[in-house]
Write an enzyme that holds these catalytic residues in place. Sequence first.
Site, PDB file in Angstrom:
ATOM      1  N   CYS B 123       0.914  -1.136   0.000  1.00  0.00           N
ATOM      2  CA  CYS B 123       0.000   0.000   0.000  1.00  0.00           C
ATOM      3  C   CYS B 123       0.949   1.179   0.000  1.00  0.00           C
ATOM      4  CB  CYS B 123      -0.856  -0.006   1.259  1.00  0.00           C
ATOM      5  SG  CYS B 123      -2.051   1.309   1.241  1.00  0.00           S
ATOM      6  N   GLU B 231      -6.564  12.253  -4.927  1.00  0.00           N
ATOM      7  CA  GLU B 231      -6.875  13.648  -4.587  1.00  0.00           C
ATOM      8  C   GLU B 231      -6.198  14.600  -5.542  1.00  0.00           C
ATOM      9  OE1 GLU B 231      -7.610  13.758   0.261  1.00  0.00           O
ATOM     10  OE2 GLU B 231      -5.860  14.794  -0.579  1.00  0.00           O
ATOM     11  N   HIS B 260      -3.415   7.146  -3.413  1.00  0.00           N
ATOM     12  CA  HIS B 260      -3.095   6.274  -2.279  1.00  0.00           C
ATOM     13  C   HIS B 260      -3.812   4.949  -2.503  1.00  0.00           C
ATOM     14  CE1 HIS B 260      -3.920   5.223   2.210  1.00  0.00           C
ATOM     15  NE2 HIS B 260      -2.876   4.579   1.759  1.00  0.00           N
ATOM     16  N   GLY B 403       0.215  10.986   3.156  1.00  0.00           N
ATOM     17  CA  GLY B 403      -1.161  11.321   2.815  1.00  0.00           C
ATOM     18  C   GLY B 403      -1.938  11.692   4.057  1.00  0.00           C
ATOM     19  N   SER B 410      -1.859  17.073   3.165  1.00  0.00           N
ATOM     20  CA  SER B 410      -0.856  16.021   3.006  1.00  0.00           C
ATOM     21  C   SER B 410       0.506  16.690   3.014  1.00  0.00           C
ATOM     22  CB  SER B 410      -1.061  15.291   1.679  1.00  0.00           C
ATOM     23  OG  SER B 410      -2.336  14.720   1.619  1.00  0.00           O
ATOM     24  N   HIS B 429       3.607   7.224   8.088  1.00  0.00           N
ATOM     25  CA  HIS B 429       2.985   7.040   6.776  1.00  0.00           C
ATOM     26  C   HIS B 429       1.724   7.875   6.598  1.00  0.00           C
ATOM     27  CE1 HIS B 429       0.061   4.595   8.862  1.00  0.00           C
ATOM     28  NE2 HIS B 429      -0.554   4.265   7.755  1.00  0.00           N
ATOM     29  N   GLY B 430       1.183   8.397   7.672  1.00  0.00           N
ATOM     30  CA  GLY B 430      -0.064   9.136   7.524  1.00  0.00           C
ATOM     31  C   GLY B 430      -0.548   9.565   8.883  1.00  0.00           C
ATOM     32  N   LYS B 505     -13.025   8.949  -3.546  1.00  0.00           N
ATOM     33  CA  LYS B 505     -12.868   7.835  -2.617  1.00  0.00           C
ATOM     34  C   LYS B 505     -13.804   6.684  -2.928  1.00  0.00           C
ATOM     35  CE  LYS B 505     -12.006   8.175   1.697  1.00  0.00           C
ATOM     36  NZ  LYS B 505     -10.586   7.910   1.822  1.00  0.00           N
TER      37      LYS B 505
END
Lengths: 159, 506
Positions: B123, B231, B260, B403, B410, B429-430, B505
Site C-alpha cells: 500500500c 486527490e 493512495h 497522505g 498532506s 505514513h499518515g 474515494k
Amino acid sequence: MDEESGDFTEDDYNIPSIKYEYLDHTADVQLHAWGNSMKEAFEQCGMAMFGYMTDLAYVEIKEVHTIEANADDMMGLLYHFLDELLYLFSVEPYLICKKVVITEFNTEEFKIVCKCYGEEFQIGKHPQGTEVKAITYSAMQIVDEPKDNKYEVFVIIDI
Amino acid sequence: MVVRQYNEELKYLEKINPYCWRIKKGFQPNMNVEGVFYVNNTLEKLMLDELRNSCRPGMTGGFLPGVKQIANVAALPGIVGRSVGLPDVHSGYGFAIGNMAAFDMSDPKSIVSPGGVGFDINCGVRLLRTNLHEKDVQPIKEQLAQSLFDHIPVGVGSKGIIPMNARDMEEALEMGMDWSLREGYAWAEDKEHCEEYGRMLNADPSKVSLRAKKRGLPQLGTLGAGNHYAEIQVVDEIYDKYAAGKMGLERVGQVCVMIHSGSRGFGHQVATDALVQMEKAMKRDNIETNDRQLACARINSVEGQDYLKSMAAAANFAWVNRSSMTFLTRQAFAKQFKMAPDDLDMHVIYDVSHNVAKIEEHVVDGKVKTLLVHRKGSTRAFPPHHPLIPVDYQLTGQPVLIGGTMGTCSYVLTGTHQGMTETFGSTCHGAGRALSRAKSRRNIDYKDVLVKLESMGISIRVASPKLVMEESPESYKNVTDVVNTCHAAGISKKTVKLRPIAVIKG
C-alpha cells in the site's frame, strides 16, 4: 463450489432475523454474531460480513452456490468459512449473499459445507458499503456454552 | 499478554526526550531488544490512554494497545536495533500499524513475518505534479473531479477497466512497472521515481496461489475503498525551497495529484496464504511468539522464501495498479484541458511504499549489516547521498509522501541522516486512526462532513456515503501533529504542505 439450477422453495426466500452487530475497533470492525447454536452463530457471522459490504435489503436471492471450508480447529474453521464467503464475492460469481445456510457443520473434523443465497453484485443496484479486505484472527473469540445456551463469535475483519 | 496495573506498566516506559519514549525489556515477555516510540504531547496522551484502557479489568473482545504490540515485536527472533513505533502508531494485527522492525539476515534464527508487512502489501502513495495553477483548475473543478471519478474504478465490487487476462497478470506480477511501460501505461521516467524502480526482482508468480491471482485479476487498476483515495491537491506551503524545486514544485498553488492505493485483494490473499503456511512452520521449527497474529517463519526456510517471493509479486501488482491509475489520471486531465499529459508536465514526483519488507544495508553497532526491514504503516526515508535513491534527489534525500485524511492536508518530506541511524531510514505514513469507525458513524453525521468539505472548497466524489463519516478527519489523529513530530525528532524533514481541492474515494 457449484451453482444449483432449478427452482427455489419458499423456505429458501425466508430471511432469518438479525443476530449480529458491529463492534468498535480503531482501524477496522469487529463482527459479533450469536444464535441458538454454534452453527447459527457462524451463519449470522457470514451475513454480518456481507451486511457490511452493502445494504442487504437491496440484495435479491437469484442464485445459490455451495462452499466448503476445512480447518484444524474451531477458530481456523471460522476463519476459513468467512474467507470462502469473501472469495465467493471477490471472484466469479461475485456473489453478494443475502443469507447463508450451513448444511454440514462438523466440529470433530472441522468441516463446513454451506449454501449461499444471493446474486451477482451490481454497482448501481447494490449500495457500495465497505470493502472487506481480509479475515483476521485478531481477538477472535468463540463462545461455546451449551449450558447457558450461549453461542457467540467475535471476529475482526480488515477493511 | 501480561496484565498489570497501569502504574506498574509505566515503570517500563521512559521518556528519553520530548519526542521519544523507550520501552524497556520486560514490558512484554522475551523481549530481545528495547522498543521505542516517537510522539509529541498530544500523541503521547493517545498512546498512554490506549494502554490505560487495556489495563482495566474485564476487557473482553479487546485488542492490544500499540505499546504492547511494539514490545511483542521486540521479542521476535533475530531482531536488531529497536522495535520502532512511528508517531502515527496505532494497534493493528500482531504488529502495530506504524511499526518498523529489522532482522539480521546473517542470523539463522531471524524471521520474516507477513504481519510486519500488512495485508495490503505495498500500500503506498504516488504524487504526480502538473504545471497547472489552482486558478486554472477552479473553473472546471467539478467536471475534473467527476472525470477522475468516472475514469478510476472505486469502491466495493468495482472492477478494473484496463483489459487483462491471466497471462497478462503473470507477466505483470513478474515485471511490475516494466509491464506497464511495455504496454504503454507508464512513462520510462516514472520508474526512476519509484522505489525499486517499480519492480522487485525476486518476484516469483509461481509462488502465488491461484486463489490470489483470481482475486487480483478483476481488481487490477482499481482504487479500492476504505482509506484509499485519489486527490487533486495544491501546494499550500513550501518549507524547503531547494528540495521542493528538485521535485518540480516551484510555486504555492501548483496543482498535484496524489494516489493512495495498494495491492487490493491480491495482496490480502498473499498475506493470508502465507499466514496459514507459517502457522504450520512455527510448530515444526519451534518458533514461539507472544501473539498468534505474529505468525512468522525463518527467513531461510521454504515458507519464508516463498513469502518473500510472493510478497514481491504483490508489490509489483501494486505498482502496476498505481501506474494504471496514473495513466487514467493523465487521460482525465488531458481530456479536460485538451492538452497532452506531457504538456501538462504530469510527471511522477515519487512513489513510496508503506507496507513492505526490504533487504537493506544498515549500520548496527558500528558494523554494516544486511537486514530484512519490515515497514508496516511506515515509509522508507533514505537520506541524501544514499545509493538507492534517484540521481535528482541525491542532494535532497528521498521524497517521503505522507497522505493526510479526507479534507486535511498532506505532506512531502525528505529523508535524513538521523533517521537512517535511529529508525533504519523509516518514518511515519499518515495520520493513524483515533476514533473507531463505528464511533465515527454514530457521532458524526455525513451531511455535516460534506457541508464542511464544501465550505473548504473541496469537491468530493465518494462511492459509499457511509465512508464519508468513517473517513472524516475527526476520526483520525492530526496528520500535522504526526509530521511535525517526525520533523522535530529529526527522522525526516518537512518540504511541502499540500491542500486538497478534490477528493475521490471508494
